[in-house]
Design an enzyme around this catalytic site. Structure first.
Site, short mmCIF file in Angstrom:
data_model
loop_
_atom_site.label_atom_id
_atom_site.label_comp_id
_atom_site.label_asym_id
_atom_site.label_seq_id
_atom_site.Cartn_x
_atom_site.Cartn_y
_atom_site.Cartn_z
N ASP A 127 0.97 -1.15 0.04
CA ASP A 127 0.06 -0.02 0.13
C ASP A 127 0.83 1.20 -0.03
OD1 ASP A 127 -2.44 -1.18 0.02
OD2 ASP A 127 -2.60 -1.52 2.12
N TYR A 186 7.07 -10.04 6.69
CA TYR A 186 7.04 -8.44 6.87
C TYR A 186 7.66 -8.23 8.30
CZ TYR A 186 3.53 -7.80 3.21
OH TYR A 186 2.98 -7.63 1.88
#
Length: 355
Positions: A127, A186
């Site tokens: 994003d 992540y």
């Protein structure tokens, strides 16, 4: 230990680390000022029996190439790092610019192909404001290369300094950057000091509240396993993942001085899932909520339950560190040039006494 290989991760990365010309790059690796190119002889006429010239995956690329009248293709894999601060995420759009758009523009200038022919696909559609150290993507060409070093140098010469292609290699026909993925890792970085370190401000979230690492670690353990993560998914966009059941292999919490680093590895993640999990952990770390609230919110399978106690964590603390695949799909195909990891420049004689 899981039996698959990691792409794009090094133990101690420098997460965001010129060849700049309007010339075109011919498939044999030479740079030319001409606007046309001559494909490598090995690709000018291809037999349909060659297994390396048939594109087979789940992305619809083969159908697209058939529509364009292209009978064969060669697939290439890239490992990409970027500082996502200035960009509108990965997914293609022209304005504001996205990572995919800028990479495609560079490939279009170099190969003289259009984006439909290149069929660029990324492993993760990060994003706005999210960073990556080990994003993986693939693209296709109707011709092959004798060497990938010049292509690699041209790519990084045309891209802005916030985006770097760290590796380019030939890929097997059935490799797919997104659908071949076995897991993703992540990091979310939280700066937990009283005064924010200005050198961390773009890559770590500053918590004004002192966090309890033990409580965060205890709560993170509840995420491990196979669960329906509907409570942690924002409304999906485009063709994002719709299956809410994901498996989290590990969720580690590491404290290094004022920095609290959360590292999560899973088969895949729903839209904003990682940031929403971190948001709940922040509330627990502030001791506003008990750690055992995690399984209760998971069991609710309702995003509204999480919204009652936590907002989504900011994007700039999040970084895609690596994408993992089975070793078999990463094997180099026969007859292709070796992978390029960049090339160093050497000076044979120093002409300056001091720098």
């Amino acid at each position: 230990m899981m039996g698959f290989a990691t792409v794009g991760f090094f133990p101690s990365p420098s997460p965001f680390c010129a060849f700049s010309s309007s010339s075109s790059l011919s498939p044999n690796g030479s740079v030319s000022s001409s606007s046309s190119y001559s494909p490598s002889p090995s690709s000018s006429s291809s037999s349909s029996s060659s297994p390396w010239l048939v594109l087979v995956d789940n992305s619809g690329e083969q159908t697209q190439r058939e529509k364009l009248g292209i009978s064969s293709s060669h697939k290439w894999r890239m490992v990409i790092s970027y500082d996502g601060t200035k960009f509108k995420g990965w997914q293609y759009q022209q304005s504001p610019p996205t990572i995919q758009c800028l990479i495609e523009n560079a490939l279009i200038r170099i190969t003289k192909l259009d984006r439909k022919e290149l069929c660029l696909v990324g492993a993760s559609r990060t994003d706005t404001g999210v960073h990556a150290w080990g994003q993986v993507a693939h693209f296709t060409t109707p011709f092959t290369y004798d060497s990938l070093e010049s292509l690699h140098a041209a790519m990084n010469g045309l891209l802005p300094p916030e985006i770097r292609v760290r590796e380019i290699s030939a890929a097997l026909p059935d490799f797919h950057a997104r659908f071949s993925t076995k897991s993703k890792i992540y990091h979310y970085r939280i700066y937990n000091g009283l005064i924010m370190d200005p050198f961390q401000s773009l890559y770590a979230y500053h918590s004004a509240y002192r966090l309890n690492p033990c409580a965060v670690r205890e709560a993170a353990a509840y995420f491990v396993g196979k669960h329906d993560f509907s409570s942690f998914a924002n409304a999906s966009r485009n063709d994002r993942e719709v299956d809410p059941v994901k498996q989290i292999f590990r969720f580690d919490v590491t404290e290094v001085e004022a920095l609290l680093q959360l590292e999560v590895e899973g088969t895949g993640f729903l839209y904003r899932q990682v940031r929403n999990m971190v948001a709940l952990l922040l509330q627990i770390g502030r001791e506003a909520l008990p750690p055992d609230i995690v399984p209760k919110i998971i069991a609710a399978r309702d995003r509204k339950e999480l919204a009652k106690v936590a907002l989504s964590a900011p994007p700039h603390g999040l970084c895609l560190m690596s994408v993992n695949y089975n070793q078999k799909v990463l094997e180099p195909p026969e007859g292709y040039p070796p992978a390029s990891f960049g090339r160093s420049h050497q000076v044979s004689k120093c002409k300056l006494t001091f720098y």
